[in-house]
Design a protein around this motif. Structure first.
Motif, PDB file in Angstrom:
ATOM      1  N   GLU A   4     -11.777 -17.866  -4.138  1.00  0.00           N
ATOM      2  CA  GLU A   4     -10.625 -17.164  -3.582  1.00  0.00           C
ATOM      3  C   GLU A   4     -11.006 -16.384  -2.310  1.00  0.00           C
ATOM      4  OE1 GLU A   4      -7.559 -16.725  -3.571  1.00  0.00           O
ATOM      5  OE2 GLU A   4      -7.027 -14.627  -3.255  1.00  0.00           O
TER       6      GLU A   4
ATOM      7  N   VAL B 107      -9.399 -16.513   1.440  1.00  0.00           N
ATOM      8  CA  VAL B 107      -8.886 -15.342   2.163  1.00  0.00           C
ATOM      9  C   VAL B 107      -9.558 -15.220   3.534  1.00  0.00           C
ATOM     10  CG1 VAL B 107      -8.780 -12.821   2.164  1.00  0.00           C
ATOM     11  CG2 VAL B 107      -8.274 -14.061   0.081  1.00  0.00           C
TER      12      VAL B 107
ATOM     13  N   ARG C  76      -8.210 -17.794   5.932  1.00  0.00           N
ATOM     14  CA  ARG C  76      -6.837 -17.509   6.372  1.00  0.00           C
ATOM     15  C   ARG C  76      -6.781 -16.362   7.362  1.00  0.00           C
ATOM     16  NH1 ARG C  76      -5.046 -17.621   0.923  1.00  0.00           N
ATOM     17  NH2 ARG C  76      -4.578 -19.760   0.321  1.00  0.00           N
ATOM     18  N   ARG C  77      -7.751 -15.454   7.240  1.00  0.00           N
ATOM     19  CA  ARG C  77      -7.737 -14.268   8.107  1.00  0.00           C
ATOM     20  C   ARG C  77      -8.607 -14.458   9.334  1.00  0.00           C
ATOM     21  NH1 ARG C  77      -3.439 -11.475   7.696  1.00  0.00           N
ATOM     22  NH2 ARG C  77      -2.633 -12.660   5.965  1.00  0.00           N
TER      23      ARG C  77
ATOM     24  N   ASP D 199      -7.731 -13.080  12.739  1.00  0.00           N
ATOM     25  CA  ASP D 199      -7.889 -11.655  13.043  1.00  0.00           C
ATOM     26  C   ASP D 199      -9.126 -11.402  13.906  1.00  0.00           C
ATOM     27  OD1 ASP D 199      -5.712 -11.197  11.544  1.00  0.00           O
ATOM     28  OD2 ASP D 199      -6.748 -10.268   9.840  1.00  0.00           O
TER      29      ASP D 199
ATOM     30  N   GLN E 146      -3.576  12.644  -1.828  1.00  0.00           N
ATOM     31  CA  GLN E 146      -3.277  11.228  -2.022  1.00  0.00           C
ATOM     32  C   GLN E 146      -4.511  10.354  -1.797  1.00  0.00           C
ATOM     33  OE1 GLN E 146       0.008  10.465   0.533  1.00  0.00           O
ATOM     34  NE2 GLN E 146       0.243   8.432  -0.340  1.00  0.00           N
TER      35      GLN E 146
ATOM     36  N   ALA F  11       0.835  -1.214   0.000  1.00  0.00           N
ATOM     37  CA  ALA F  11       0.000   0.000   0.000  1.00  0.00           C
ATOM     38  C   ALA F  11       0.866   1.260   0.000  1.00  0.00           C
ATOM     39  CB  ALA F  11      -0.925   0.016   1.216  1.00  0.00           C
TER      40      ALA F  11
ATOM     41  N   TYR G 173       3.098   1.195  10.278  1.00  0.00           N
ATOM     42  CA  TYR G 173       3.124   0.265   9.144  1.00  0.00           C
ATOM     43  C   TYR G 173       4.104  -0.881   9.415  1.00  0.00           C
ATOM     44  CZ  TYR G 173       0.678   3.859   6.473  1.00  0.00           C
ATOM     45  OH  TYR G 173      -0.245   4.764   6.037  1.00  0.00           O
TER      46      TYR G 173
ATOM     47  N   LEU H  77     -14.830  -8.346   6.111  1.00  0.00           N
ATOM     48  CA  LEU H  77     -14.642  -9.513   5.250  1.00  0.00           C
ATOM     49  C   LEU H  77     -14.936 -10.808   5.991  1.00  0.00           C
ATOM     50  CD1 LEU H  77     -13.682 -10.469   2.483  1.00  0.00           C
ATOM     51  CD2 LEU H  77     -11.363 -10.515   3.370  1.00  0.00           C
TER      52      LEU H  77
ATOM     53  N   ARG I 221      -5.663   2.738   4.707  1.00  0.00           N
ATOM     54  CA  ARG I 221      -4.268   2.483   5.076  1.00  0.00           C
ATOM     55  C   ARG I 221      -3.410   3.732   4.868  1.00  0.00           C
ATOM     56  NH1 ARG I 221      -2.176   1.020   8.458  1.00  0.00           N
ATOM     57  NH2 ARG I 221      -0.370  -0.316   8.647  1.00  0.00           N
ATOM     58  N   ILE I 222      -3.747   4.474   3.808  1.00  0.00           N
ATOM     59  CA  ILE I 222      -3.021   5.696   3.503  1.00  0.00           C
ATOM     60  C   ILE I 222      -3.528   6.859   4.359  1.00  0.00           C
ATOM     61  CG2 ILE I 222      -2.606   7.424   1.682  1.00  0.00           C
ATOM     62  CD1 ILE I 222      -1.080   4.828   1.246  1.00  0.00           C
TER      63      ILE I 222
ATOM     64  N   LYS J  49      -4.386 -22.631  -3.804  1.00  0.00           N
ATOM     65  CA  LYS J  49      -4.024 -21.227  -3.759  1.00  0.00           C
ATOM     66  C   LYS J  49      -4.353 -20.621  -5.118  1.00  0.00           C
ATOM     67  CE  LYS J  49      -0.109 -18.304  -2.665  1.00  0.00           C
ATOM     68  NZ  LYS J  49       1.316 -18.222  -2.439  1.00  0.00           N
TER      69      LYS J  49
ATOM     70  N   THR K 142      -1.818 -12.999  -0.556  1.00  0.00           N
ATOM     71  CA  THR K 142      -2.935 -13.639  -1.246  1.00  0.00           C
ATOM     72  C   THR K 142      -3.905 -12.603  -1.793  1.00  0.00           C
ATOM     73  OG1 THR K 142      -3.831 -13.961   0.950  1.00  0.00           O
ATOM     74  CG2 THR K 142      -2.932 -15.896  -0.157  1.00  0.00           C
ATOM     75  N   TRP K 143      -3.926 -11.435  -1.202  1.00  0.00           N
ATOM     76  CA  TRP K 143      -4.678 -10.343  -1.829  1.00  0.00           C
ATOM     77  C   TRP K 143      -4.106  -9.018  -1.374  1.00  0.00           C
ATOM     78  CZ3 TRP K 143      -9.414  -7.832   0.387  1.00  0.00           C
ATOM     79  CH2 TRP K 143      -9.497  -8.034   1.759  1.00  0.00           C
TER      80      TRP K 143
ATOM     81  N   ILE L  20     -10.911  -5.075   8.443  1.00  0.00           N
ATOM     82  CA  ILE L  20     -11.009  -6.129   7.429  1.00  0.00           C
ATOM     83  C   ILE L  20     -11.596  -7.393   8.052  1.00  0.00           C
ATOM     84  CG2 ILE L  20      -9.740  -7.534   5.760  1.00  0.00           C
ATOM     85  CD1 ILE L  20      -7.728  -5.281   5.503  1.00  0.00           C
TER      86      ILE L  20
ATOM     87  N   HIS M 132      -2.785  -7.642   2.023  1.00  0.00           N
ATOM     88  CA  HIS M 132      -1.786  -8.459   2.716  1.00  0.00           C
ATOM     89  C   HIS M 132      -0.533  -8.684   1.879  1.00  0.00           C
ATOM     90  CE1 HIS M 132      -5.606  -9.960   4.752  1.00  0.00           C
ATOM     91  NE2 HIS M 132      -5.035  -9.088   5.536  1.00  0.00           N
TER      92      HIS M 132
ATOM     93  N   TYR N 161      -6.306 -13.606  -9.427  1.00  0.00           N
ATOM     94  CA  TYR N 161      -7.211 -12.809  -8.595  1.00  0.00           C
ATOM     95  C   TYR N 161      -7.369 -11.411  -9.184  1.00  0.00           C
ATOM     96  CZ  TYR N 161      -8.667  -9.839  -4.751  1.00  0.00           C
ATOM     97  OH  TYR N 161      -9.312  -8.901  -3.987  1.00  0.00           O
TER      98      TYR N 161
ATOM     99  N   TYR O 242     -14.335  -4.131   1.225  1.00  0.00           N
ATOM    100  CA  TYR O 242     -13.088  -4.704   1.729  1.00  0.00           C
ATOM    101  C   TYR O 242     -11.996  -4.647   0.665  1.00  0.00           C
ATOM    102  CZ  TYR O 242     -15.210  -8.534  -0.705  1.00  0.00           C
ATOM    103  OH  TYR O 242     -15.827  -9.259  -1.672  1.00  0.00           O
TER     104      TYR O 242
END
Lengths: 100, 315
Positions: B204, B208, B211-212, B215, B154, A16, A83, B288, B272-273, B25, A50-51, B284, A54, B31, B264
């Motif tokens: 996919e 995801v 795997r997450r 979280d 930005q 990012a 970060y 998600l 993030r920015i 995978k 994976t996306w 997320i 991440h 993707y 998501y």
């Protein structure tokens, strides 16, 4: 053949940040860079690419010691708190020192 | 089980494969390619449908949908702050995720309706596009109230030049300009293959999500409850708004689905920015990990049932 040493600065971070980071290092005096997609595991968990959210990148800069120092200091200040980012500097031998 | 939308089963398969740590995978490039295809196809389909309506018929409802939609992050934020005791960075970021929309949830909703033969207003895709970004801006404003140095330039670039907006709007315009006749030669690729590729994409997404899943443990009970109750409340808002706008059963269902869905893809990138202090695992994880599967499996059929009921009562 002339062999000269330069610093190889490697930054592993979130993809990012790519655009902002490129902007930053060019402003700090880097004359070029190489970016590769990366994945791995660290303090912020698995970054398995994976996306998009991440995914990691590895950004490498060949430069002189002062520039490497300047980039490290600025990036640590700006990004280390929020970060995933790892930086390390090594010494490498280059063939055309005027490029870096 | 005739009522189960088959593409959802691909999501379930992906999730199971993820949970059993299968070596399955989906390569990152695939993707990427699938998401480009889906965004473009959804845009094109919307553009072709849009060509059937006078533009003015769309502008006023669109305005209403956007204004009402802005309530979602404005309501979510105080709840996240007050009840969830989250920092304003996290609350603003999560509010932005829930105010923005999920293109894939919309696509699953549309194919759910298509399978039942339930028609919806063709301009729903316009709502999808318009709902993507206001909430992101509101979320950033809420998260950074009083703070200096928001990188607005930005953030705006991230949102408007992001691939989802470029492809959705691009597809809309191409579809609108070309019209049904002009797009016909592309139908095979963009419309006939759509559902199969959506199934691939959902496989996919299942991987995801699985795997997450870790979280979510960090998210805690409040966020799990929020991730189920917030879409229900937002869907309620969508049902009422859709009815007031005089949309069909399909249109009301899709509007409820849009309001209920949480972004998501666009939102994590922008947040993030714009709000680096916010922990992406929370937003997320909720959007998600819980809201997306909840809407797919429970939400969409429920919103459809409620839309039918409201129309029945209204008639």
């Amino acid at each position: 053949m002339e062999l000269t040493t330069r610093k190889l600065l490697t930054i592993v971070t979130e993809s990012a940040l790519e655009d902002t980071l490129v902007h930053d290092i060019e402003n700090l005096g880097a004359r070029g860079y190489t970016i590769t997609d990366a994945r791995g595991k660290g303090g912020r968990g698995m970054r398995d690419a994976t996306w998009a959210p991440h995914a990691n990148i590895r950004l490498e800069v060949l430069c002189d010691a002062d520039t490497a120092q300047a980039i490290c200091t600025a990036l640590r200040e700006r990004y280390y708190d929020n970060y995933s980012m790892v930086m390390y500097v090594g010494e490498v031998v280059v063939l055309r020192p005027e490029k870096f | 089980m005739p009522s189960v939308e088959p593409v959802i089963l691909f999501f379930v398969l992906g999730a199971i494969a993820g949970f059993v740590r299968s070596d399955l995978k989906i390569p990152g490039v695939l993707y990427e390619a699938l998401s480009i295809f889906l965004l473009l196809a959804i845009g094109l389909k919307g553009g072709v449908e849009l060509a059937r309506y006078p533009l003015l018929d769309v502008v006023l409802p669109a305005l209403a949908v956007v204004v009402v939609g802005a309530l979602i992050p404005l309501v979510a934020f105080p709840v996240l702050r007050g009840v969830g005791k989250l920092s304003s960075a996290d609350a603003g970021s999560i509010a932005a995720h829930y105010g923005s929309v999920s293109v894939v949830t919309f696509a699953v909703g549309a194919s759910y309706l298509a399978r039942l033969g339930e028609a919806a207003e063709g301009y729903m895709t316009v709502f999808l596009v318009l709902l993507e970004f206001p909430a992101l801006m509101i979320g950033v404003l809420l998260a950074r109230r009083g703070e200096q140095g928001t990188p607005w330039r930005q953030v705006i670039h991230e949102v408007f030049a992001g691939k989802s907006i470029v492809l959705l709007i691009g597809g809309l315009v191409i579809g609108w300009v070309a019209g049904p006749g002009g797009i016909a030669p592309l139908d095979r690729l963009f419309f006939d293959l759509f559902k199969g590729l959506l199934a691939f994409f959902l496989l996919e997404m299942g991987l995801v999500v699985a795997r997450r899943f870790g979280d979510l443990r960090r998210a805690g009970f409040f966020l799990v409850a929020f991730a189920v109750l917030m879409p229900l409340a937002a869907a309620g808002l969508g049902l009422v708004t859709g009815m007031l706008l005089g949309l069909s059963v399909g249109g009301v269902t899709l509007l409820a689905t849009l309001y209920a869905s949480a972004s998501y893809i666009a939102a994590p990138a922008a947040m993030r920015i714009a709000v680096p202090q916010a922990n992406p695992a929370l937003s997320i994880g909720a959007a998600l990990g819980i809201t997306f599967p909840f809407n797919l499996v429970v939400g969409i059929p429920l919103y459809h049932r409620l839309a039918q009921h409201l129309h029945h009562v209204g008639a």
